[in-house]
Scaffold this motif. Sequence first.
Motif: not given
Length: 134
Positions: A61-67
Amino acid sequence: MKRALVYPRIKKPNMDQDLLSSYRPISNLSYISKVLKSIIAKRLTNHADESNLFPVHQSAYRAHHSTETAVLSVHNALVRSIDSGNVSMLVLLDLSAAFDTVDHNILLSVLDIQFSIHDTALDWFRSYLAGRFQ
């Protein structure tokens, strides 16, 4: 807006169509409820980002943060620990249905106390979580 129509969908085309285990339930909500949920989710995420309410290492649920960033963070922590001569262990859990186990009263309390969501907005979340059926 709280009623979902559930349809069985085959998991993979080559699975046995006579077995119930070959199907997964797909819940379809009304279009307007999906649009409203999307708007609320975006506003809540923006509020949490602007107020620095997310934990530093949270990727969801954060921009520029992924798995991918989550995996890199865990990998980096393990490598640094091993380089320091420490014993490391990684435990992985499948939390695919984790939201189904959330206590709604605790969630509403967190929204109220930690996220400063009060009054009408908190009542909306309370209503959203209650009385859903399929």
